[in-house]
Design an enzyme around this catalytic site. Structure first.
Site, PDB file in Angstrom:
ATOM      1  N   PHE A  60      -3.217  15.719   4.758  1.00  7.57           N
ATOM      2  CA  PHE A  60      -3.250  15.443   3.288  1.00  7.57           C
ATOM      3  C   PHE A  60      -1.725  15.155   2.521  1.00  7.57           C
ATOM      4  CE2 PHE A  60      -4.073  15.538  -1.138  1.00  7.57           C
ATOM      5  CZ  PHE A  60      -5.113  14.444  -1.263  1.00  7.57           C
ATOM      6  N   ARG A  98       1.081  12.435  -8.915  1.00  9.68           N
ATOM      7  CA  ARG A  98       1.593  11.285  -8.470  1.00  9.68           C
ATOM      8  C   ARG A  98       3.060  11.280  -9.103  1.00  9.68           C
ATOM      9  NH1 ARG A  98      -2.836   7.678  -7.467  1.00  9.68           N
ATOM     10  NH2 ARG A  98      -4.546   8.022  -8.540  1.00  9.68           N
ATOM     11  N   GLU A 126       0.935  -1.273  -0.208  1.00 10.41           N
ATOM     12  CA  GLU A 126      -0.049  -0.128   0.187  1.00 10.41           C
ATOM     13  C   GLU A 126       0.826   1.494   0.064  1.00 10.41           C
ATOM     14  OE1 GLU A 126      -2.360   1.473  -0.442  1.00 10.41           O
ATOM     15  OE2 GLU A 126      -4.283   0.384   0.626  1.00 10.41           O
ATOM     16  N   ASP A 127       0.322   2.281  -0.693  1.00  8.90           N
ATOM     17  CA  ASP A 127       0.933   3.564  -0.457  1.00  8.90           C
ATOM     18  C   ASP A 127       0.853   4.262   1.012  1.00  8.90           C
ATOM     19  OD1 ASP A 127      -1.739   4.036  -0.856  1.00  8.90           O
ATOM     20  OD2 ASP A 127      -1.454   5.572  -2.331  1.00  8.90           O
ATOM     21  N   ASP A 150      -4.629   4.966   5.834  1.00  9.55           N
ATOM     22  CA  ASP A 150      -5.400   6.263   6.372  1.00  9.55           C
ATOM     23  C   ASP A 150      -6.319   5.807   7.287  1.00  9.55           C
ATOM     24  OD1 ASP A 150      -6.246   8.583   6.715  1.00  9.55           O
ATOM     25  OD2 ASP A 150      -7.249   8.845   4.931  1.00  9.55           O
TER      26      ASP A 150
HETATM   27  P1  IMP Z   1      -7.946   4.138   3.670  1.00  6.85           P
HETATM   28  O1  IMP Z   1      -8.900   3.108   2.817  1.00  6.85           O
HETATM   29  O2  IMP Z   1      -8.720   5.401   4.407  1.00  6.85           O
HETATM   30  O3  IMP Z   1      -6.790   3.841   4.598  1.00  6.85           O
HETATM   31  O4  IMP Z   1      -6.936   5.146   2.501  1.00  6.85           O
HETATM   32  C1  IMP Z   1      -6.129   4.346   1.607  1.00  6.85           C
HETATM   33  C2  IMP Z   1      -6.177   5.112   0.424  1.00  6.85           C
HETATM   34  O5  IMP Z   1      -6.751   6.445   0.213  1.00  6.85           O
HETATM   35  C3  IMP Z   1      -4.780   5.021  -0.126  1.00  6.85           C
HETATM   36  O6  IMP Z   1      -4.193   4.027  -0.778  1.00  6.85           O
HETATM   37  C4  IMP Z   1      -4.584   6.502  -0.967  1.00  6.85           C
HETATM   38  O7  IMP Z   1      -4.948   6.201  -2.291  1.00  6.85           O
HETATM   39  C5  IMP Z   1      -5.909   7.431  -0.514  1.00  6.85           C
HETATM   40  N1  IMP Z   1      -5.255   8.218   0.504  1.00  6.85           N
HETATM   41  C6  IMP Z   1      -5.102   8.048   1.827  1.00  6.85           C
HETATM   42  N2  IMP Z   1      -4.805   9.368   2.576  1.00  6.85           N
HETATM   43  C7  IMP Z   1      -4.189   9.921   1.326  1.00  6.85           C
HETATM   44  C8  IMP Z   1      -3.485  11.451   1.349  1.00  6.85           C
HETATM   45  O8  IMP Z   1      -3.045  11.990   2.518  1.00  6.85           O
HETATM   46  N3  IMP Z   1      -3.193  11.679   0.018  1.00  6.85           N
HETATM   47  C9  IMP Z   1      -3.536  11.166  -1.280  1.00  6.85           C
HETATM   48  N4  IMP Z   1      -4.242   9.891  -0.999  1.00  6.85           N
HETATM   49  C10 IMP Z   1      -4.589   9.465   0.232  1.00  6.85           C
END
Ligand code: IMP
Length: 186
Positions: free
Chosen positions: A161, A174, A108-109, A112
């Protein structure tokens, strides 16, 4: 190669500043690769990237791994064009590999809320892999709402963010080669 490394950047009308430099990212990703080398010796893991955000991290991480390994991808959508999670997640692309009995590393990148990785983990576990671990370049511990175990974390960051190094704001940014954070949140 010459990378795109501005000190500040305007993306979709918002100002961002550097949070993690290219050098800092490179050094940490090398450490993660070394750790995976040690933990997966003789296991030939399959790295499964979660598109789109993880594509750059996965490409760099994989080149820091020196044991035999394979690659595949899931594609999810969750953020839409906003700066906060929509709370919905949809699978847009499945993997091709047969992962039954295989060692899986989900890449994963960023974690969150944890919704995306929790969703993928449920899908993957039904396919009977031998083991599943998660590596995420970034983790926002204060934002986590869903149960997730992230085995390898590049960096823990505040719930702000971020942009660049594969992460987008409404699909832009990106291509930035380091990680940026929104200035107004400082
Ligand atoms: P989660 O499902 O809430 O954990 O979010 C995961 C996905 O949301 C990541 O794989 C990102 O694609 C996107 N994401 C979460 N935080 C950020 C951020 O700060 N900037 C850009 N994309 C984010």
């Amino acid at each position: 190669m010459s990378f795109y490394l501005p000190d500040t950047v305007n993306c979709n009308g918002e100002e961002f500043r550097v949070l993690l430099s290219e050098e800092v990212l490179r050094k940490r990703i090398a450490e993660l690769g070394k750790q995976i080398d040690e933990d997966y010796k003789d296991k030939k893991p399959i790295l499964i990237g979660v598109l789109n955000g993880a594509f750059i991290f996965l490409a760099d991480l994989m080149r820091c791994i020196s044991i035999p390994c394979e690659v595949d991808f899931y594609k999810l959508s969750s953020y839409g064009d906003e700066k906060v999670s929509s709370g919905n997640v949809e699978q847009r692309k499945d993997i091709d590999a047969n992962i039954e009995g295989r060692h899986i590393i989900l890449v994963e990148d960023i974690v969150d809320t944890g919704l995306s990785i929790n969703y993928i983990m449920n899908i993957v576990e039904k396919k009977n892999p031998k083991s599943v671990k998660v590596v995420s370049l970034l983790c926002k511990p204060e934002s986590i709402k869903y149960h997730v175990k992230v085995d390898y974390i590049g960096f823990e960051i505040p719930p702000k963010f971020v942009l660049g190094y594969g992460l987008d704001y409404a699909q832009e940014g990106r291509n930035l080669a380091q990680l940026y954070v929104l200035k107004e949140n400082d």
